[in-house]
Design an enzyme around this catalytic site. Structure first.
Site, PDB file in Angstrom:
ATOM      1  N   ARG A  54      43.314 -55.994 -96.468  1.00 38.94           N
ATOM      2  CA  ARG A  54      42.278 -54.967 -96.541  1.00 38.94           C
ATOM      3  C   ARG A  54      42.410 -54.071 -97.785  1.00 38.94           C
ATOM      4  O   ARG A  54      41.426 -53.773 -98.448  1.00 38.94           O
ATOM      5  CB  ARG A  54      42.389 -54.090 -95.292  1.00 38.94           C
ATOM      6  CG  ARG A  54      41.246 -53.115 -95.109  1.00 38.94           C
ATOM      7  CD  ARG A  54      41.594 -52.118 -94.000  1.00 38.94           C
ATOM      8  NE  ARG A  54      42.061 -52.725 -92.788  1.00 38.94           N
ATOM      9  CZ  ARG A  54      41.274 -53.105 -91.773  1.00 38.94           C
ATOM     10  NH1 ARG A  54      39.985 -52.921 -91.846  1.00 38.94           N
ATOM     11  NH2 ARG A  54      41.797 -53.640 -90.698  1.00 38.94           N
ATOM     12  N   ARG A  68      32.396 -55.675 -87.659  1.00 42.22           N
ATOM     13  CA  ARG A  68      33.356 -54.590 -87.440  1.00 42.22           C
ATOM     14  C   ARG A  68      32.779 -53.409 -86.644  1.00 42.22           C
ATOM     15  O   ARG A  68      33.431 -52.923 -85.720  1.00 42.22           O
ATOM     16  CB  ARG A  68      33.954 -54.108 -88.773  1.00 42.22           C
ATOM     17  CG  ARG A  68      34.643 -55.226 -89.573  1.00 42.22           C
ATOM     18  CD  ARG A  68      35.483 -54.706 -90.731  1.00 42.22           C
ATOM     19  NE  ARG A  68      36.640 -54.009 -90.254  1.00 42.22           N
ATOM     20  CZ  ARG A  68      36.770 -52.697 -90.245  1.00 42.22           C
ATOM     21  NH1 ARG A  68      35.813 -51.930 -90.731  1.00 42.22           N
ATOM     22  NH2 ARG A  68      37.857 -52.147 -89.763  1.00 42.22           N
ATOM     23  N   TYR A  71      34.840 -52.982 -83.218  1.00 41.05           N
ATOM     24  CA  TYR A  71      35.834 -51.894 -83.149  1.00 41.05           C
ATOM     25  C   TYR A  71      35.193 -50.507 -83.200  1.00 41.05           C
ATOM     26  O   TYR A  71      35.916 -49.512 -83.282  1.00 41.05           O
ATOM     27  CB  TYR A  71      36.800 -51.956 -84.334  1.00 41.05           C
ATOM     28  CG  TYR A  71      37.343 -53.308 -84.693  1.00 41.05           C
ATOM     29  CD1 TYR A  71      38.292 -53.945 -83.881  1.00 41.05           C
ATOM     30  CD2 TYR A  71      36.959 -53.951 -85.868  1.00 41.05           C
ATOM     31  CE1 TYR A  71      38.803 -55.176 -84.233  1.00 41.05           C
ATOM     32  CE2 TYR A  71      37.470 -55.187 -86.220  1.00 41.05           C
ATOM     33  CZ  TYR A  71      38.385 -55.792 -85.401  1.00 41.05           C
ATOM     34  OH  TYR A  71      38.898 -57.002 -85.739  1.00 41.05           O
ATOM     35  N   CYS A  77      20.038 -60.063 -80.794  1.00 41.87           N
ATOM     36  CA  CYS A  77      19.733 -59.620 -79.425  1.00 41.87           C
ATOM     37  C   CYS A  77      20.970 -59.086 -78.714  1.00 41.87           C
ATOM     38  O   CYS A  77      21.470 -59.706 -77.763  1.00 41.87           O
ATOM     39  CB  CYS A  77      19.145 -60.777 -78.641  1.00 41.87           C
ATOM     40  SG  CYS A  77      17.681 -61.389 -79.436  1.00 41.87           S
ATOM     41  N   GLU A  78      21.497 -58.010 -79.184  1.00 40.65           N
ATOM     42  CA  GLU A  78      22.639 -57.334 -78.552  1.00 40.65           C
ATOM     43  C   GLU A  78      22.489 -55.847 -78.846  1.00 40.65           C
ATOM     44  O   GLU A  78      22.190 -55.479 -79.993  1.00 40.65           O
ATOM     45  CB  GLU A  78      23.972 -57.762 -79.213  1.00 40.65           C
ATOM     46  CG  GLU A  78      24.421 -59.145 -78.939  1.00 40.65           C
ATOM     47  CD  GLU A  78      25.361 -59.267 -77.751  1.00 40.65           C
ATOM     48  OE1 GLU A  78      25.715 -58.255 -77.131  1.00 40.65           O
ATOM     49  OE2 GLU A  78      25.731 -60.414 -77.458  1.00 40.65           O
TER      50      GLU A  78
HETATM   51  C1  LIG Z   1      50.694 -61.446 -90.513  1.00 39.11           C
HETATM   52  C2  LIG Z   1      49.690 -60.608 -91.221  1.00 39.11           C
HETATM   53  N1  LIG Z   1      49.897 -60.282 -92.511  1.00 39.11           N
HETATM   54  C3  LIG Z   1      49.014 -59.544 -93.192  1.00 39.11           C
HETATM   55  C4  LIG Z   1      47.855 -59.072 -92.616  1.00 39.11           C
HETATM   56  C5  LIG Z   1      46.932 -58.278 -93.447  1.00 39.11           C
HETATM   57  O1  LIG Z   1      46.725 -57.013 -92.955  1.00 39.11           O
HETATM   58  P1  LIG Z   1      45.847 -55.968 -93.752  1.00 39.11           P
HETATM   59  O2  LIG Z   1      44.552 -56.583 -94.031  1.00 39.11           O
HETATM   60  O3  LIG Z   1      45.760 -54.839 -92.815  1.00 39.11           O
HETATM   61  O4  LIG Z   1      46.589 -55.618 -94.996  1.00 39.11           O
HETATM   62  C6  LIG Z   1      47.601 -59.371 -91.276  1.00 39.11           C
HETATM   63  C7  LIG Z   1      46.419 -58.814 -90.578  1.00 39.11           C
HETATM   64  O5  LIG Z   1      46.527 -57.776 -89.937  1.00 39.11           O
HETATM   65  C8  LIG Z   1      48.536 -60.166 -90.558  1.00 39.11           C
HETATM   66  O6  LIG Z   1      48.307 -60.503 -89.300  1.00 39.11           O
HETATM   67  N1  LIG Z   2      39.587 -57.863 -88.191  1.00 39.61           N
HETATM   68  C1  LIG Z   2      40.241 -56.585 -88.292  1.00 39.61           C
HETATM   69  C2  LIG Z   2      41.579 -56.664 -88.920  1.00 39.61           C
HETATM   70  C3  LIG Z   2      42.440 -57.682 -88.271  1.00 39.61           C
HETATM   71  C4  LIG Z   2      43.734 -57.819 -88.895  1.00 39.61           C
HETATM   72  C5  LIG Z   2      44.278 -59.184 -88.602  1.00 39.61           C
HETATM   73  N2  LIG Z   2      45.697 -59.238 -88.406  1.00 39.61           N
HETATM   74  C6  LIG Z   2      39.326 -55.586 -88.952  1.00 39.61           C
HETATM   75  O1  LIG Z   2      38.229 -55.893 -89.240  1.00 39.61           O
HETATM   76  O2  LIG Z   2      39.641 -54.464 -89.166  1.00 39.61           O
END
Ligand SMILES: Cc1ncc(COP(=O)(O)O)c(C=O)c1O
Ligand SMILES: N[C@@H](CCCC[NH3+])C(=O)O
Length: 419
Positions: A276, A312, A316, A342-343
């Site tokens: 992220r 997202r 969440y 449709c949600e």
């Molecule tokens: C094993 C692992 N490494 C790295 C990440 C990357 O996390 P982020 O995108 O929060 O940096 C994830 C996702 O949460 C993960 O499951």
């Molecule tokens: N999918 C999640 C993050 C998941 C991280 C996976 N380990 C999000 O959108 O914030």
């Protein structure tokens, strides 16, 4: 200046007009900024330049080949959780010997392929998985480099669905059992123990949980050294948060400084798996207002993007800024920004003050991470196009999915017998 900025009253990605881009590729479309990706990667790489390290981009956050290619050219490593992600890394020009293979359920064929191409390290999450890797490596006459992912039972203080480092979570090996499992692994003929790993969750906005987990990992490293098991790397996973609204996650440089201070004089190389924090703010979802619907209770801006494109908010309750590409400057009204699916959970934003007309373009901000990778064909909607902007250039890095693409995988009963 952000790579997504206003220029003469219009939003640009670097030097590309989002209006022109929408006319050319249509909407909805994910738009990424190459320079934003490179800058975010370098914020990790620069403070680590004088120590052995690997920055393994978490492919699950965004697996587009164009994105991976930009990172491969920065010499990034990659964190994968499936053979599909491995093939993407290879297709994008990434090197298998820069790959860590994470995940609780690696299948035999995935392990075989990873051993065949020579991934750098397997992050192992359970005894059955360790034994499975030993057996397959022995059959193939290979030695697998391994790090054990420990579950330190630390609260990441994030959304419960993306918290991974608590005892109740399926991830990792209980830290209290780690010593004995390392000893067991050290006796396996085709396993080479290299490191220790943890990943406690995603979108962490405080440093403390990282440091609490790190202290537990370092204590384990020291205990193992006394037992004759010397580890060469420590993988702290990913998880550093980003600003979507008003969150204030630690700066990458401060995070790395604090981690390095804790590691001290130990001879460990540092591995990180950021997803992220590299790609979220390097991408937007470009979408167009289809129509404005006013009821006695609410105003809805119905757009052509939906929960199937960016799940997202529905999943969440996540908040993404939604900005007009060309702000009108008139009187604003409060809208729920919703898609055509449709949600009732099909919204990208609720109660947003906007001045809109149908046909306006909107940019859903900070959509580069866990956006397109989590998109689906719900309601038989084709997934969006993806574009990589580089200065004044814009390359299509994934074309829009058509209905024909979706129908191509299906048959009528009687057309293809299973056996
Ligand atoms: C094993 C692992 N490494 C790295 C990440 C990357 O996390 P982020 O995108 O929060 O940096 C994830 C996702 O949460 C993960 O499951
Ligand atoms: N999918 C999640 C993050 C998941 C991280 C996976 N380990 C999000 O959108 O914030």
């Amino acid at each position: 200046m952000s790579e997504f900025h206003y220029q003469n009253g219009e939003m640009f990605a670097e030097q590309v007009s989002l209006t022109q881009l929408a006319e050319s590729v249509g909407t909805p479309a994910y738009v990424y900024s190459r320079s934003a990706i490179e800058a975010a990667y370098q914020e990790y790489a620069e403070p680590l330049a004088d120590m052995p390290h690997k920055i393994c981009f978490a492919v699950k956050a965004n697996s587009n080949l164009g994105v991976l290619n930009v990172l491969a050219k920065q010499d990034a490593g990659f964190d994968i959780v499936s053979v599909g992600e491995l093939e993407r890394v290879i297709a994008a020009g990434g090197k298998p010997d820069n790959v860590v293979f994470s995940g609780v359920g690696k299948q035999d064929h995935e392990i075989c392929r990873a051993l065949e191409v020579g991934v750098w390290c397997f992050n192992i999450e359970s005894i059955p998985e360790l034994d499975r890797l030993q057996d397959i490596a022995a059959d193939m006459g290979k030695t697998a480099s391994v790090s054990l992912r420990v579950n330190p039972n630390v609260d990441a203080q994030t959304h419960p669905y993306i918290s991974t480092g608590l005892k109740d979570n399926k991830f990792g090996i209980d830290i209290e059992k780690a010593d004995e499992i390392y000893l067991r692994a050290s006796r396996l003929s085709n396993i080479s123990i290299q490191g220790v790993d943890c990943h406690i969750g995603s979108q962490l906005t405080s440093m403390d949980p990282f440091l609490d987990a790190l202290d537990l990992l370092l204590a384990l490293v020291d205990r193992l050294a006394e037992k004759g098991i010397k580890l060469s790397h420590l993988d702290l996973g990913g998880g550093l948060g980003v600003t979507y609204k008003n969150e204030q996650p630690p700066a990458k440089a401060d995070f790395i400084k604090a981690v390095r201070e804790r590691i001290g004089k130990r001879k460990l190389s540092l591995v990180l798996e950021p997803g992220r924090s590299i790609i979220a703010n390097a991408g937007v979802l470009l979408t167009r207002v289809e129509l404005l619907k006013h009821t006695d209770h609410k105003n809805f801006a119905v757009i052509d993007g939906a929960m199937n494109d960016l799940i997202r908010p529905a999943l969440y309750g996540s908040w993404h800024a939604i900005n007009p590409v060309i702000p009108r400057g008139g009187e604003e009204q409060v809208y729920d920004v919703v898609g055509p699916v449709c949600e009732t959970s099909d919204f990208l934003g609720k109660e947003r003050s906007l001045c809109l007309e149908s046909g306006d373009l909107l940019a859903v901000m900070s959509a580069g991470a866990y956006g397109m990778v989590m998109a689906s064909n719900f309601n038989t909607r084709g997934r969006p196009a993806e574009v990589m902007v580089d200065g004044s250039k814009a390359d299509l890095v994934r074309r829009r999915e058509t209905v024909a693409d979706q129908l191509a995988l299906e048959c009528l009963p009687g057309e293809k017998a299973c056996f």
